[in-house]
Design an enzyme around this catalytic site. Structure first.
Site, PDB file in Angstrom:
ATOM      1  N   GLY A  14     -65.756  77.320  -5.037  1.00  0.00           N
ATOM      2  CA  GLY A  14     -66.150  76.166  -4.230  1.00  0.00           C
ATOM      3  C   GLY A  14     -65.357  76.043  -2.953  1.00  0.00           C
ATOM      4  O   GLY A  14     -65.073  74.940  -2.479  1.00  0.00           O
ATOM      5  N   GLY A  18     -65.402  70.306   0.761  1.00  0.00           N
ATOM      6  CA  GLY A  18     -64.369  69.568   1.476  1.00  0.00           C
ATOM      7  C   GLY A  18     -62.974  69.867   0.973  1.00  0.00           C
ATOM      8  O   GLY A  18     -62.055  70.180   1.760  1.00  0.00           O
ATOM      9  N   ILE A  19     -62.758  69.775  -0.344  1.00  0.00           N
ATOM     10  CA  ILE A  19     -61.442  70.089  -0.915  1.00  0.00           C
ATOM     11  C   ILE A  19     -61.199  71.585  -0.877  1.00  0.00           C
ATOM     12  O   ILE A  19     -60.093  72.044  -0.590  1.00  0.00           O
ATOM     13  CB  ILE A  19     -61.338  69.540  -2.350  1.00  0.00           C
ATOM     14  N   VAL A  65     -71.453  79.323 -10.031  1.00  0.00           N
ATOM     15  CA  VAL A  65     -70.537  79.202 -11.172  1.00  0.00           C
ATOM     16  C   VAL A  65     -71.241  78.806 -12.465  1.00  0.00           C
ATOM     17  O   VAL A  65     -70.636  78.837 -13.538  1.00  0.00           O
ATOM     18  CB  VAL A  65     -69.384  78.213 -10.881  1.00  0.00           C
ATOM     19  N   GLY A  93     -67.689  71.673  -7.745  1.00  0.00           N
ATOM     20  CA  GLY A  93     -68.044  70.480  -8.509  1.00  0.00           C
ATOM     21  C   GLY A  93     -69.279  69.811  -7.945  1.00  0.00           C
ATOM     22  O   GLY A  93     -69.691  70.072  -6.810  1.00  0.00           O
ATOM     23  N   SER A 144     -60.706  64.671 -11.643  1.00  0.00           N
ATOM     24  CA  SER A 144     -61.026  63.400 -10.977  1.00  0.00           C
ATOM     25  C   SER A 144     -60.312  62.276 -11.692  1.00  0.00           C
ATOM     26  O   SER A 144     -59.948  62.405 -12.873  1.00  0.00           O
ATOM     27  CB  SER A 144     -62.543  63.181 -11.039  1.00  0.00           C
ATOM     28  N   TYR A 157     -71.193  62.377 -14.279  1.00  0.00           N
ATOM     29  CA  TYR A 157     -70.001  62.879 -13.596  1.00  0.00           C
ATOM     30  C   TYR A 157     -68.727  62.535 -14.369  1.00  0.00           C
ATOM     31  O   TYR A 157     -67.883  63.406 -14.622  1.00  0.00           O
ATOM     32  CB  TYR A 157     -69.937  62.300 -12.188  1.00  0.00           C
ATOM     33  N   LYS A 161     -65.975  65.055 -16.238  1.00  0.00           N
ATOM     34  CA  LYS A 161     -64.566  65.169 -15.857  1.00  0.00           C
ATOM     35  C   LYS A 161     -63.633  64.840 -17.025  1.00  0.00           C
ATOM     36  O   LYS A 161     -62.517  65.370 -17.099  1.00  0.00           O
ATOM     37  CB  LYS A 161     -64.274  64.278 -14.648  1.00  0.00           C
ATOM     38  N   THR A 192     -64.518  63.476   1.772  1.00  0.00           N
ATOM     39  CA  THR A 192     -65.305  64.708   1.799  1.00  0.00           C
ATOM     40  C   THR A 192     -66.789  64.351   1.837  1.00  0.00           C
ATOM     41  O   THR A 192     -67.164  63.199   1.599  1.00  0.00           O
ATOM     42  CB  THR A 192     -65.042  65.565   0.552  1.00  0.00           C
TER      43      THR A 192
END
Length: 261
Positions: A14, A18-19, A65, A93, A144, A157, A161, A192
């Site tokens: 990934g 953003g990350i 992935v 993610g 997260s 989500y 996590k 992000t």
């Protein structure tokens, strides 16, 4: 501080998110050799020039992935290119849709779990063999604060996590005795594209960005989103030997929410 990461081989999934981009820049800055993956070669091609790494120190891979064979090819390809694998950063993610439980759709959960749970599982499965053979390695997953808390409409989500946290604890127990330290980072909302999609899904299109951040970040003591560079800085520390006695920990980066627990 010298984190002693120069020339380490670092695999980032990934990497064009953003990350992921912040991680790629941070580890490139530490003098690492990078293998970076994304679902899009075009996105990788846009990122590569900004890393200022020669071709022999940077390899790109187009990887979904959710497909185990592609993850295996990614890990194997990294080792074939560089001869070893020192650090695995699991970043890919997906936030899914905002759905209240009464409106939940199985396909929403399946898509989120395929990326957020099975993706990390496949990464761990294939990286572990190389790292344990070396007798050394570090694995850091981006989880997260949803690994600890709940959120209305974010069942897919948040539960994914929570699963990631459990998976990483098991990885730490299995791999720690073999020299591989495994941890996960738990940010709150990060500045992000993902948080902006969540804003839009929750508040509707056309919402004011400053008003949205004020609303979503009101629970944080500093009233702001986490920055990707802050996540990357913590990842550098957790990937280094300096932090090798930290195992199976979820480090919260959520503006003080941990103090409320």
């Amino acid at each position: 501080m010298d984190f002693q990461l120069k020339d380490k081989v670092v695999l980032i999934t990934g990497a064009t998110g953003g990350i992921g981009q912040a991680l790629a820049h941070a580890f490139a800055g530490e003098g690492c050799r990078l293998a970076i993956s994304s679902t899009s070669q075009a996105k990788l091609d846009r990122l590569v020039p900004s890393l200022s790494l020669p071709p022999e120190r940077l390899k790109t891979f187009v990887t979904d992935v959710t497909q185990e064979d592609q993850v295996k090819a990614l890990v194997d390809g990294t080792v074939e290119a560089f001869g070893r694998l020192d650090v695995l950063l699991i970043t890919a993610g997906y936030e899914g849709k905002v759905e209240m439980l009464s409106d939940s759709q199985a396909q929403t959960y399946k898509k989120v779990y395929d990326i957020n749970v099975f993706g990390p599982l496949y990464c761990l499965k294939y990286a572990a063999a190389y790292m344990t053979a070396q007798g050394k390695g570090a694995i850091v997953t981006i989880a997260s604060n949803g690994s600890y808390t709940g959120s209305p409409g974010m069942g897919a989500y948040v539960s994914s996590k929570h699963a990631v946290a459990g998976l990483m604890k098991c990885a730490a127990l299995e791999l720690g005795p073999q020299g591989v330290h495994c941890n996960y980072i738990c940010p709150g909302a990060v500045e992000t594209p993902m948080i902006h999609r969540i804003e839009e899904n929750t508040l509707g299109s056309g919402s004011d960005p400053k008003e949205a951040e004020a609303l979503f970040a009101d629970q944080y003591l500093d009233k702001r989103y986490c920055r990707p560079e802050e996540v990357a800085a913590l990842a550098v520390y957790l990937a280094s030997d300096i932090s090798s006695h930290i195992m199976g920990s979820g480090i919260r980066l959520d503006g003080g929410l941990d103090a409320l627990c």
